[in-house]
Scaffold this motif. Structure first.
Motif, short mmCIF file in Angstrom:
data_model
loop_
_atom_site.label_atom_id
_atom_site.label_comp_id
_atom_site.label_asym_id
_atom_site.label_seq_id
_atom_site.Cartn_x
_atom_site.Cartn_y
_atom_site.Cartn_z
N UNK A 38 43.09 49.02 143.29
CA UNK A 38 42.20 49.98 142.65
C UNK A 38 41.33 49.37 141.56
N UNK A 39 41.90 48.48 140.76
CA UNK A 39 41.17 47.88 139.63
C UNK A 39 41.28 46.36 139.65
N UNK A 40 40.86 45.70 140.73
CA UNK A 40 41.03 44.24 140.82
C UNK A 40 40.30 43.49 139.70
N UNK A 41 39.21 44.04 139.22
CA UNK A 41 38.44 43.38 138.16
C UNK A 41 39.23 43.29 136.86
N UNK A 42 40.22 44.14 136.70
CA UNK A 42 41.04 44.16 135.49
C UNK A 42 42.30 43.28 135.60
N UNK A 43 42.52 42.66 136.74
CA UNK A 43 43.75 41.89 136.97
C UNK A 43 43.41 40.40 137.00
N UNK A 44 43.85 39.69 135.97
CA UNK A 44 43.55 38.27 135.82
C UNK A 44 44.84 37.51 135.54
N UNK A 45 44.86 36.26 135.98
CA UNK A 45 46.03 35.41 135.80
C UNK A 45 45.60 34.06 135.24
N UNK A 46 46.44 33.49 134.39
CA UNK A 46 46.25 32.13 133.87
C UNK A 46 47.27 31.26 134.59
N UNK A 47 46.79 30.20 135.22
CA UNK A 47 47.68 29.28 135.94
C UNK A 47 47.52 27.88 135.37
N UNK A 48 48.62 27.15 135.42
CA UNK A 48 48.63 25.79 134.89
C UNK A 48 48.89 24.78 135.98
N UNK A 49 49.30 23.59 135.60
CA UNK A 49 49.58 22.53 136.57
C UNK A 49 50.57 23.00 137.63
N UNK A 50 50.33 22.60 138.86
CA UNK A 50 51.20 23.03 139.96
C UNK A 50 51.05 24.48 140.30
N UNK A 51 49.96 25.10 139.84
CA UNK A 51 49.67 26.51 140.08
C UNK A 51 50.76 27.42 139.52
N UNK A 52 51.42 26.99 138.44
CA UNK A 52 52.45 27.81 137.81
C UNK A 52 51.80 28.91 136.98
N UNK A 53 52.30 30.13 137.14
CA UNK A 53 51.78 31.26 136.38
C UNK A 53 52.15 31.09 134.91
N UNK A 54 51.12 31.12 134.05
CA UNK A 54 51.32 31.00 132.62
C UNK A 54 51.32 32.37 131.95
N UNK A 55 50.52 33.29 132.49
CA UNK A 55 50.41 34.63 131.94
C UNK A 55 49.45 35.45 132.76
N UNK A 56 49.40 36.73 132.48
CA UNK A 56 48.47 37.60 133.20
C UNK A 56 48.15 38.84 132.39
N UNK A 57 47.09 39.52 132.80
CA UNK A 57 46.73 40.81 132.23
C UNK A 57 46.41 41.74 133.39
N UNK A 58 46.81 43.00 133.25
CA UNK A 58 46.48 44.04 134.23
C UNK A 58 46.05 45.27 133.46
N UNK A 59 45.03 45.92 133.97
CA UNK A 59 44.55 47.12 133.30
C UNK A 59 43.83 48.02 134.27
N UNK A 60 43.19 49.03 133.69
CA UNK A 60 42.46 50.00 134.50
C UNK A 60 41.45 50.71 133.62
N UNK A 61 40.57 51.46 134.25
CA UNK A 61 39.64 52.33 133.52
C UNK A 61 40.07 53.76 133.79
#
Length: 174
Positions: A38-61
C-alpha cells in the motif's frame, strides 16, 4: 558502506538481527506485506556489507483535511549499527516522502512513554510531545504521540501540544 533502498518482501527474511531487539515493535508478516503493497514509498531499508540489514523505516499516509499526514509505523536500527545517524537518515527519507509525494501537514509517531532514549532521539530530530495516549500499548503502557510539522503547515498548528491525555479510541486516524 551503507546503501539505502526500497524495502522489499525478501527483506522480511533477513531483518531478524534488527527486529529481535527488545525496543523494536515486531508485527506479523501480513502487516508488513500490507505496508509494502500500500505504501511502498514509505518503506526503506539500510543495508551494509554482505547485504546485511542495518535498519529500516516503514510508514504510511493517513488523515483528512489539515490532519493529512505521514505516520512512522516503525523505525529501527540493529544495535551494532546504532550511533551512526542511520535512524536520522531513515526518518529524513520518510519526512521527504510526506512532504514531496503526499504534501502532508506533519509526521507523527507513537513511542512508549518509558522509552526515554527514543523520545530524546525524536526530539533531536525536531519532534515534540503532542499528547499522551493512555494505555496505547496493550492497555498497559502509555504512549506519546510525537509530531513534527512539515512545510505545508506554515502556522505549525499541527504541533501545538495538547495538555489533556486521551485514550486510543479517541485517536482521529486509527
Amino acid at each position: 558502506m551503507t546503501s539505502l533502498r526500497r524495502f522489499t518482501c525478501n527483506d522480511l527474511l533477513t531483518f531478524n538481527n534488527v527486529n529481535l531487539d527488545i525496543l523494536t515493535e515486531t508485527y506479523q508478516l501480513p502487516f508488513y506485506m500490507q505496508y509494502l503493497a500500500t505504501w511502498p514509498e514509505y518503506c526503506q531499508v539500510a543495508v551494509g556489507p554482505g547485504d546485511q540489514t542495518m535498519g529500516y523505516v516503514m510508514g504510511k499516509s493517513e488523515g483528512n483535511g489539515n490532519l493529512w499526514h505521514g505516520h512512522v509505523t516503525a523505525v529501527t536500527v540493529a544495535p551494532e549499527y546504532r550511533r551512526q545517524h542511520l535512524a536520522e537518515t531513515l526518518m529524513q527519507i520518510l519526512e521527504e516522502v510526506t512532504e514531496k509525494v503526499h504534501n502532508g501537514y506533519f509526521v507523527d509517531l507513537f513511542v512508549r512513554k518509558s522509552n526515554s532514549i527514543a523520545i530524546n532521539m525524536y526530539q533531536k530530530f525536531g519532534y515534540i510531545k503532542y499528547r499522551e495516549v493512555l494505555g496505547y500499548y496493550s492497555g498497559e503502557e502509555n504512549a506519546y504521540d510525537m509530531r513534527k510539522a512539515m512545510p505545508r503547515d506554515v502556522k505549525r498548528e499541527s504541533v501545538v501540544p495538547l495538555l489533556k491525555p486521551i485514550h486510543p479510541e479517541e485517536l482521529e486516524f486509527d
